[in-house]
Scaffold this motif. Structure first.
Motif, PDB file in Angstrom:
ATOM      1  N   LYS A 238       0.810  -1.223   0.000  1.00  0.00           N
ATOM      2  CA  LYS A 238       0.000   0.000   0.000  1.00  0.00           C
ATOM      3  C   LYS A 238       0.845   1.276   0.000  1.00  0.00           C
ATOM      4  O   LYS A 238       0.358   2.369  -0.258  1.00  0.00           O
ATOM      5  CB  LYS A 238      -0.922   0.017   1.230  1.00  0.00           C
ATOM      6  N   VAL A 239       2.116   1.105   0.343  1.00  0.00           N
ATOM      7  CA  VAL A 239       2.997   2.280   0.440  1.00  0.00           C
ATOM      8  C   VAL A 239       3.332   2.825  -0.942  1.00  0.00           C
ATOM      9  O   VAL A 239       3.500   4.027  -1.144  1.00  0.00           O
ATOM     10  CB  VAL A 239       4.288   1.914   1.214  1.00  0.00           C
ATOM     11  N   ASP A 240       3.391   1.890  -1.880  1.00  0.00           N
ATOM     12  CA  ASP A 240       3.794   2.245  -3.245  1.00  0.00           C
ATOM     13  C   ASP A 240       2.683   2.850  -4.095  1.00  0.00           C
ATOM     14  O   ASP A 240       2.946   3.361  -5.176  1.00  0.00           O
ATOM     15  CB  ASP A 240       4.269   0.964  -3.958  1.00  0.00           C
ATOM     16  N   LEU A 241       1.457   2.777  -3.630  1.00  0.00           N
ATOM     17  CA  LEU A 241       0.334   3.300  -4.420  1.00  0.00           C
ATOM     18  C   LEU A 241       0.485   4.809  -4.596  1.00  0.00           C
ATOM     19  O   LEU A 241       1.210   5.460  -3.849  1.00  0.00           O
ATOM     20  CB  LEU A 241      -0.987   2.999  -3.694  1.00  0.00           C
ATOM     21  N   PRO A 242      -0.212   5.373  -5.573  1.00  0.00           N
ATOM     22  CA  PRO A 242      -0.209   6.839  -5.694  1.00  0.00           C
ATOM     23  C   PRO A 242      -0.670   7.464  -4.374  1.00  0.00           C
ATOM     24  O   PRO A 242      -1.468   6.863  -3.654  1.00  0.00           O
ATOM     25  CB  PRO A 242      -1.235   7.107  -6.808  1.00  0.00           C
ATOM     26  N   ILE A 243      -0.208   8.652  -4.119  1.00  0.00           N
ATOM     27  CA  ILE A 243      -0.432   9.259  -2.800  1.00  0.00           C
ATOM     28  C   ILE A 243      -1.903   9.314  -2.403  1.00  0.00           C
ATOM     29  O   ILE A 243      -2.245   9.151  -1.233  1.00  0.00           O
ATOM     30  CB  ILE A 243       0.204  10.671  -2.732  1.00  0.00           C
ATOM     31  N   SER A 244      -2.779   9.490  -3.375  1.00  0.00           N
ATOM     32  CA  SER A 244      -4.193   9.626  -3.025  1.00  0.00           C
ATOM     33  C   SER A 244      -4.789   8.308  -2.521  1.00  0.00           C
ATOM     34  O   SER A 244      -5.856   8.303  -1.906  1.00  0.00           O
ATOM     35  CB  SER A 244      -4.985  10.142  -4.226  1.00  0.00           C
ATOM     36  N   LYS A 245      -4.096   7.218  -2.791  1.00  0.00           N
ATOM     37  CA  LYS A 245      -4.606   5.910  -2.356  1.00  0.00           C
ATOM     38  C   LYS A 245      -3.694   5.256  -1.317  1.00  0.00           C
ATOM     39  O   LYS A 245      -4.076   4.283  -0.677  1.00  0.00           O
ATOM     40  CB  LYS A 245      -4.677   4.950  -3.563  1.00  0.00           C
ATOM     41  N   ALA A 246      -2.501   5.774  -1.184  1.00  0.00           N
ATOM     42  CA  ALA A 246      -1.482   5.052  -0.420  1.00  0.00           C
ATOM     43  C   ALA A 246      -1.717   5.103   1.082  1.00  0.00           C
ATOM     44  O   ALA A 246      -2.387   5.997   1.602  1.00  0.00           O
ATOM     45  CB  ALA A 246      -0.106   5.645  -0.719  1.00  0.00           C
ATOM     46  N   ASN A 247      -1.109   4.118   1.758  1.00  0.00           N
ATOM     47  CA  ASN A 247      -0.941   4.198   3.207  1.00  0.00           C
ATOM     48  C   ASN A 247       0.518   4.522   3.507  1.00  0.00           C
ATOM     49  O   ASN A 247       1.410   4.282   2.688  1.00  0.00           O
ATOM     50  CB  ASN A 247      -1.266   2.849   3.877  1.00  0.00           C
ATOM     51  N   GLY A 248       0.744   5.002   4.713  1.00  0.00           N
ATOM     52  CA  GLY A 248       2.118   5.199   5.170  1.00  0.00           C
ATOM     53  C   GLY A 248       2.741   3.872   5.565  1.00  0.00           C
ATOM     54  O   GLY A 248       2.102   2.817   5.501  1.00  0.00           O
ATOM     55  N   LEU A 249       3.995   3.919   5.948  1.00  0.00           N
ATOM     56  CA  LEU A 249       4.692   2.702   6.374  1.00  0.00           C
ATOM     57  C   LEU A 249       3.960   2.069   7.552  1.00  0.00           C
ATOM     58  O   LEU A 249       3.464   2.762   8.428  1.00  0.00           O
ATOM     59  CB  LEU A 249       6.121   3.042   6.818  1.00  0.00           C
ATOM     60  N   PRO A 250       3.919   0.752   7.568  1.00  0.00           N
ATOM     61  CA  PRO A 250       3.234   0.077   8.673  1.00  0.00           C
ATOM     62  C   PRO A 250       3.968   0.257  10.017  1.00  0.00           C
ATOM     63  O   PRO A 250       5.158   0.545  10.063  1.00  0.00           O
ATOM     64  CB  PRO A 250       3.226  -1.395   8.255  1.00  0.00           C
ATOM     65  N   ASN A 251       3.230   0.022  11.088  1.00  0.00           N
ATOM     66  CA  ASN A 251       3.767   0.162  12.447  1.00  0.00           C
ATOM     67  C   ASN A 251       5.101  -0.554  12.643  1.00  0.00           C
ATOM     68  O   ASN A 251       5.964  -0.069  13.367  1.00  0.00           O
ATOM     69  CB  ASN A 251       2.779  -0.463  13.456  1.00  0.00           C
TER      70      ASN A 251
END
Ligand code: FES
Ligand SMILES: [Fe+2]
Lengths: 83, 376
Positions: B7-20
């Motif tokens: 999910k980190v690699d998705l475009p910013i509008s869809k992405a999540n940040g790095l996991p915990n």
């Protein structure tokens, strides 16, 4: 410079050496080792002489003293150090 | 622990940040140490820490023993801080070395270029050479290093591309600042302690979204709209300002760098150079920050301010320097509660890495993309 070492003289040299180390006075350390080394050389005790000359050389290197060159030469000539 | 970075690699509008896990897991911290820090160009010290020829500074960087030296030609060189004989730590505390680096154990002695000069008694008492001990092969292990904007960077693995190549876009963007810097010993550095993973300090530094809330005193002179995002894929991210105002005291200001273009009259930029160095440039001074990761949830932030001109470091400017120092220290201290709060937040196991503002969070997303790319 001491020209002959009695047991008392050795005690004195030892004391001075410890003092020089505690004050981080490497110049004095080098001088003490060197003069005892030269004394031992004259007395024919090569083993002790080159041991002590090595000590003098290493601390002269550490201190960046120009005498290190001279000491190295002495050791090389005696076959105690490589070029 | 595995970390799902899809999910980190998705475009910013869809992405999540790095996991915990990238903030709280020990095995990932260790992996990042190798991949993101040792394999890259990490900042480990400031050039001002070793101002004189012969200065030697031991550094423990994430457990790796480094020795940072200014040799007799005035160049910075970095070595692994251990003796080639029995692996003893060579230099224990900062000192000035006039001659050789003498190992405190058996006194093998190295010059400031790392060459082995003497091996006392190696062939027996008073015998200082041995045919099997080739001094030429037993010099100190050199660590690749370079100095940029007052920071000493090292590549511990030895595998990174040259610093100038990795950071070519930054170097050309800021070429106007890449010159002699001047440091005032008494009032230009400080250290902050952060109870957070080092990456949170990078992420917070490079975005301007938080300025109106965390640094409300900026709102009048430096509004959110006066800032722009900076992001260079896989290299750096940060923010710029159009409204930098010089500190002044009764009309007195610091001297400027020579030859700056007009862009910098009121422009300033703040860039996080991946992995762990944060830099800020202004017409009259720069600052450099080294994030020293101590463990997965603790970071030491070393800050140094350098001036453009020697005059600015003299006694006549001490009042102004004091103001500048307090200013930066208070701004940087204001960020502590957010990086520490985000760190505690990383222990909430339902946190999914978070969602980004597609407009404001580009620099953070850019950093996460870099981490993810290196990590996979
Ligand atoms: S460990 Fe350094 S000389 Fe022996
Ligand atoms: Fe901030």
């Amino acid at each position: 410079m001491i020209t002959s070492y009695s047991n008392d003289d050795l005690d004195i040299a030892n004391f001075e050496l410890q003092k020089a180390f505690s004050e981080n006075d490497l110049e004095t350390v080098v001088n003490i080792y060197r003069s005892k080394a030269e004394f031992d050389l004259k007395a024919g005790d090569e083993k002790s002489a080159y041991f002590l000359m090595t000590q003098a050389y290493i601390y002269a290197l550490e201190g960046g003293f120009s005498v290190a060159k001279e000491l190295k030469k002495i050791l090389i000539l005696a076959g105690r150090e490589a070029l | 622990m595995v970390s799902d970075l899809s999910k980190v690699d998705l475009p910013i509008s869809k992405a999540n940040g790095l996991p915990n896990s990238h903030y709280v897991d020990e095995s990932i911290f260790q992996k990042e140490k190798e991949i993101l820090l040792f394999n890259k160009w990490s900042g480990v010290a400031f050039s001002k820490d070793i101002p004189n020829n012969g200065d030697a500074l031991p550094i423990n960087f994430l457990g790796f023993p480094l020795l940072v030296v200014r040799n007799q030609d005035g160049e910075v060189v970095v070595f692994q801080n251990i003796c080639r004989h029995r692996g003893m730590i060579l230099v224990n505390e900062k000192k000035n070395i006039r001659g050789t680096i003498r190992c405190p154990y058996h006194s093998w002695s190295y010059n400031l270029d790392g060459n082995l000069r003497a091996t006392p008694h190696v062939g027996g008492p008073g015998q200082n050479a041995h045919e099997d001990i080739n001094k030429k092969e037993l010099g100190l292990t050199k660590i690749n290093s370079t100095v940029y904007l007052g920071v000493i960077f090292v590549n511990i693995s030895g595998n990174a591309e040259p610093f100038e190549k990795v950071n070519r876009n930054l170097l050309s963007r800021w070429c106007e600042f890449d010159k002699s810097l001047f440091y005032s010993n008494t009032d230009s550095s400080f250290i902050l302690e952060l109870n957070c993973n080092w990456k949170l300090a990078v992420e917070n530094y490079c975005e301007s979204y938080h300025l109106p809330w965390v640094h409300p005193e900026l709102n009048i002179i430096s509004k959110l709209e006066d800032h722009y995002n900076i992001q260079e894929k896989n290299e750096f991210s940060g923010q710029g300002s159009y409204v930098y105002r010089q500190i002044e005291d009764e009309g007195k200001v610091f001297y400027d760098f020579d030859g700056l273009s007009s862009k910098w009259n009121e422009g300033a930029e703040y860039i996080a150079v991946y992995p762990n160095v944060l830099l800020g440039v202004h017409r009259d001074h720069i600052f450099s920050i080294i994030l020293e990761p101590i463990n997965k949830e603790f970071t030491r932030e070393h800050v140094a301010i350098y001036y453009a001109k020697k005059e600015s470091t003299e006694a006549t400017f001490s009042q102004l320097r004091k103001q500048n120092f307090s200013w930066w220290k208070s701004v940087l201290k204001e960020d502590i509660f957010v990086v520490e709060g985000m760190q505690r937040g990383r222990h909430g196991k339902f946190f999914d890495g978070g969602r980004f503002s597609p407009i404001m969070d580009g620099p953070t997303h850019n950093f996460h993309n870099w981490v993810a790319k290196e990590f996979i």
